[in-house]
Scaffold this active site. Structure first.
Site: not given
Ligand code: NAD
Length: 940
Positions: A696, A730
């Site tokens: 997601e 999001c």
């Molecule tokens: P992010 O992508 O920066 O991080 C998400 C998770 O991924 C964190 O736990 C982070 O530590 C981990 N991560 C980062 N780099 C990684 C890698 N290379 N490999 C594996 N894991 C890694 O996102 P965020 O800042 O935590 O959240 C915000 C984002 O999430 C926004 O883009 C938002 O739209 C999205 N979001 C989407 C939904 C949905 O249901 N579609 C819901 C909530 C948030």
């Protein structure tokens, strides 16, 4: 509406009243005003048609509205619509007021006025409401007699919010002061109107405070109370008590209650107890009991019996006579335009009568007008029953039958959403404050890494801080290293067989127990959210409630997926299908719904039989630890459910790449999501499973505001959608596309409305908005605001102060579809407003995005709403409401394109992604004998 002729009979006198207060065109001296009036009436006619199109209005009225479609006849229709509307809503000018006073004086009756208008969303609108009432008082005084007005406290401030009662009251009272002062000079009556249930205690408290604050006796205070609410007797006693204590005569206007449908619908939507009686008989019975109570206290209370019900009025007249109360000790109140013959009869019987007269602009009062029209024609309307269905008088005078509705028996297996906390209740506010204090006392704890089998060593720690006060340390957490990730996966691999063999019912029971534990700890958990990720009270509570829902929803779903599911079966060869867990699951979550999303993905993995390793987002790790504790306390084995805090690109990526991982459940940014999808496709030596990625990602969500949208709704809901939790959802709105001329008014109202909100640490409920999550996020968002300045026009920038990671909200206009502001996810309080010439073009612009997560439409035109349903293809489309706040089960959540893989969380298909299906076929033919089919629903 099934009886069009009946409606016509009700409506005819309303359409062609004997003493209609016609607005003569001669009264409007300049052509400009004429044009505006004409436009307003034109709009009104169109809206009547579109609102009422589902109701088969027959007779004169129905024909008239239909004829309005023919351009030549439109002026005639508009004239009739205007006449009809003005029967209920008096024009706001001195001459019209004087005329209606003469008209009611002839009944004979006195009057009380109510300045009806748009919802008050801005400070200027609240000021204008005060100004209208001051002017009204002067007009009434000039016309002679005692001026009487009704005021809505919620119209005195843009934020009349029960979560912050003290300051909400202060804001309202500041504006009420000049009104009361003027009322005192004129000896006027000011009645505080009752509103929705949520505001009730605030209104009653404010009224009682008002008496203390304005002890001068020149004005006559009053309050309206609603008989349809079971808690009204207590409020009546409180007002009587206040009157005695202050030795002051107070008016109580007793009404049945005007928000019945909304109260019932909202309570059901929120899964809150319904705050009104469900049976009309109960309301009528309470009305009579309260009438008697008011009359019994007529030494300090001046009862105003406001009803059109023959029985209620007759009861009041008899009750007054019985107590020897003369016409100067009480009065009947009726609405202008409703039940005119009854009003005349009441007045003729020697009872004092007052007409309640709404006053205002036709378009702004449209909601009010529609309600009146519906009330006059609905099948269950008292007016209709009295005047159209010609019941005999004995029947109309029958005592009310207070039949209580039995409450539905609780169902054990059906999923029901967790009700949000009702922060309008002082007890809930107090307990949440207590939870905040308790949590604050436990700060500064050090949390060791907990992975079974890993050697104890000194590890690097992460300091957790409060984004609203970056110097406040909330705790420190040991971070995992690659060796810990390896150990966690090895533990999970070993646990898999045992967990897979654990009966699904047992796994579901553990989740249900976790839901119960989380419910017990919900306030502390939400309080921690307030500090760790800076959510306000309501947002934090909603996140925890959603997490509880996921635990229960997926547990319930697993119960239905467990066991054998027969496929097509032939005699002698039964087939069945089984859902099987896939293997070790890695759960990588974002920080913005820190409990809900992590719980949702983890529960789905676990309940389906997969061991789960959680990798939470850095800024919300303390909350993740609380979740781990809850799951373990509920009985989740230590090696089945593990948590490894650590750096995403390092630990997260290592887990994703690992050969023994079968599922990666990810929610986060598009950038990371796509990289995970790519990495998961690489097959490593020794790998046996094709990895399943549940992914997601982000959004660039648009709200389309149609030319005719109800701006009261559109402005408020856009504000909440775009700036709620500082735009860090999001689902948040980051683009608004406004059709045609609605643009400027929408932008100015939105900006002014936003300006009424305060930013600050969210532990204070006054602050609806707080800081963004980190200093890095703050810099990134500020950078986008700079880009916005070069691409469009900065229409509004808020003001924030404080040491936290605050970003003042920004609204940009003149943004074009190709601009970065229109294309990239900003994830902060920045809104881009665009223009479209037509509704079609607006939908096309909304769809012109890499993302397809949520979307919204505000329109009153059924054909446009239908068009949006068909063409606005996003995961979650919301019509005429905010676009955030999806609830589990009701609004499964997730998107397509670069927003996700298209299977929605909290929906019927989500859990299946964590499983694969296996089919078993058996030849049961034994030497020509076909045995009967075996029980096929045996749970595994
Ligand atoms: P992010 O992508 O920066 O991080 C998400 C998770 O991924 C964190 O736990 C982070 O530590 C981990 N991560 C980062 N780099 C990684 C890698 N290379 N490999 C594996 N894991 C890694 O996102 P965020 O800042 O935590 O959240 C915000 C984002 O999430 C926004 O883009 C938002 O739209 C999205 N979001 C989407 C939904 C949905 O249901 N579609 C819901 C909530 C948030």
């Amino acid at each position: 509406m099934t009886d069009p002729d009946g409606q016509a009979r009700v409506l005819r006198p309303l359409l062609y009243p004997r003493q209609a207060s016609r607005i003569s065109r001669r009264n409007y001296r300049c052509a400009g005003r004429l044009q505006i009036l004409d436009l307003a009436v034109q709009e009104l006619a169109r809206h009547f048609r579109s609102y009422l199109q589902d109701h088969d209005l027959g007779g004169v009225w129905g024909r008239l509205l239909r004829l309005g479609n023919y351009p030549l006849l439109a002026p005639a229709v508009r004239a009739s619509v205007q006449r009809l509307a003005r029967e209920f809503l008096v024009a706001e000018d001195e001459r019209s007021i004087a005329r209606v006073l003469r008209r009611v004086g002839a009944i004979p009756a006195s009057a009380t006025f109510d300045a009806v208008g748009e919802a008050v969303l801005t400070a200027a609108e609240a000021e204008h409401y005060v100004y209208r009432n001051l002017r009204l008082l002067d007009w009434l005084a000039a016309a002679g007699g005692v001026p009487a007005i009704s005021v809505k406290l919620s119209a005195l401030t843009a934020r009349f919010d029960p979560i912050d009662p003290t300051r909400s009251k202060e804001r309202a009272l500041v504006r009420l002061r000049p009104l009361i002062a003027r009322a005192s000079e004129l000896g006027a009556a000011v009645t505080v109107d009752m509103e929705q249930h949520e505001l009730k205690s605030l209104i009653v408290d404010a009224f009682v405070d008002l008496l203390a604050e304005f002890p001068q006796t020149g004005w006559q205070p009053g309050i309206a109370l609603q008989a349809y609410a079971p808690d009204t007797p207590g409020i009546v006693e409180r007002v009587i008590g206040a009157a005695r204590e202050r030795d002051r005569k107070l008016c109580i206007r007793l009404v049945k209650g005007a928000y019945w449908d909304t109260e019932v619908a909202l309570a059901e939507q929120r899964n809150w107890p319904v705050p009104v009686f469900l049976e009309k008989g109960e309301t009528d019975a309470q009305y009579e009991a309260l009438t008697a109570r008011l009359f019994d206290n007529a030494d300090v209370i001046y009862p105003a019996i406001a009803s059109h019900n023959l029985r209620s009025l007759s009861h009041a007249i008899a009750a007054a006579r019985l107590r020897g109360l003369g016409p100067d000790r009480w009065e009947v109140q009726m609405l202008l335009g409703m039940a005119n013959p009854l009003a005349e009869a009441v007045a003729a019987s020697g009872v004092k009568l007052r007409m309640y007269i709404p006053m205002g602009d036709l378009l702004a009062g449209i909601a009010y007008l529609i309600r009146r029209l519906m009330e006059n024609t609905a099948n269950n309307s008292v007016l209709r029953q009295t005047y159209v269905e010609a019941q005999n008088v004995t029947q109309l005078l029958k005592p009310p039958q207070p039949v209580a509705t039995p409450s539905a028996p609780p169902t054990t297996h059906e999923f029901a959403s967790t009700p949000l906390l009702d922060f309008s209740r002082p007890a809930v506010q107090a307990s949440f404050r207590q939870a905040l204090n308790d949590v604050a006392r436990s700060f500064d704890q050090a949390w060791p890494l907990d992975i079974a089998g890993s050697a104890s060593q000194r590890l690097q720690s992460q300091t957790c801080i409060n984004p609203a006060r970056p110097n406040q340390v909330l705790g420190s957490i040991e971070l995992g290293e690659i060796a810990h990730a390896e150990q966690a996966i090895a533990n999970a691999v070993r646990a898999f067989d045992r967990w897979r063999e654990t009966p699904a019912e047992q796994r579901a029971e553990i989740c249900m127990r976790a839901a119960d534990l989380m419910t017990e700890r919900r306030q502390r958990l939400a309080a921690l959210e307030v500090f760790e990720v800076a959510k306000n009270w309501r947002e934090a509570d909603a996140d925890v409630a959603e997490a509880i829902d996921y635990l229960r929803f997926y547990a319930q779903q697993m119960r239905t997926l467990a066991g054998r599911h027969p496929t097509i079966c032939y005699p002698g060869e039964p087939n069945h299908l089984l859902y099987e867990p896939r293997g070790v699951a890695v759960v990588i979550a974002p920080w913005n719904f820190p409990v809900a999303i992590l719980t949702g993905m983890t529960t789905a993995a676990l309940v389906a039989g997969n061991p789960a390793i959680m990798k939470p987002a850095g800024p919300s790790t303390l909350l993740a630890l609380q979740l781990l504790q809850i799951l373990r306390d509920a009985g989740m084995p230590r090696d089945v459910c593990q948590l490894i805090p650590g750096n995403g690109p390092q630990i997260g990526a290592h887990l994703v790449d690992h050969k023994d991982v079968a599922i990666i459940a990810f929610t986060g940014s598009r950038e990371v999501g796509l990289s995970i999808l790519q990495r998961a496709a690489v097959v490593h030596p020794g790998q046996r499973e094709v990895k399943r990625v549940v992914c997601e990602m982000g959004g660039k969500n648009a709200i389309v505001i149609d030319r005719d949208a109800d701006l009261d709704e559109a402005v408020l809901h856009t504000l909440l959608s775009a700036f709620g939790y500082q735009g860090q959802k999001c689902s948040a709105a980051s683009r608004v596309i406004v059709v045609g001329e609605a643009h400027d008014r929408f932008v100015s109202r939105l900006a002014e409305a936003l300006d009424c909100y305060s930013y600050g640490p969210p532990e204070d409920p006054m602050n609806v908005f707080g800081p963004v999550i980190t200093a890095a996020a703050q810099r990134r968002i500020e950078n986008y605001i700079e880009i916005g300045r070069s691409e469009g026009r900065l229409a509004y920038r808020g003001k924030v102060r404080g040491e936290g990671f605050y970003v003042a909200p920004a609204i940009f206009t003149d943004i074009e579809p190709g601009h970065r502001l229109a294309r990239e996810e900003i994830f902060g309080p920045v809104l881009s407003v665009m223009r479209a010439r037509t509704f079609d073009a607006a939908i096309a612009m909304a769809l012109d995005s890499d993302f397809a997560l949520t979307g919204g439409v505000f329109s009153r035109l059924p054909e446009h709403i239908e068009l949006a349903r068909r063409r606005f293809r996003v995961g979650n489309l919301y019509i005429n409401r905010k676009i955030t706040g999806a609830t589990v089960g009701a609004q499964p959540f997730g998107g397509m394109r670069m927003s996700g893989t298209g299977v929605q969380a909290g929906g019927p298909d989500y859990l299946k992604q964590f499983m694969w299906t296996r089919v078993i076929t058996e030849n049961t033919l034994r030497h020509g004998f076909v045995p009967p089919p075996q029980g096929l629903s045996v749970k595994s």
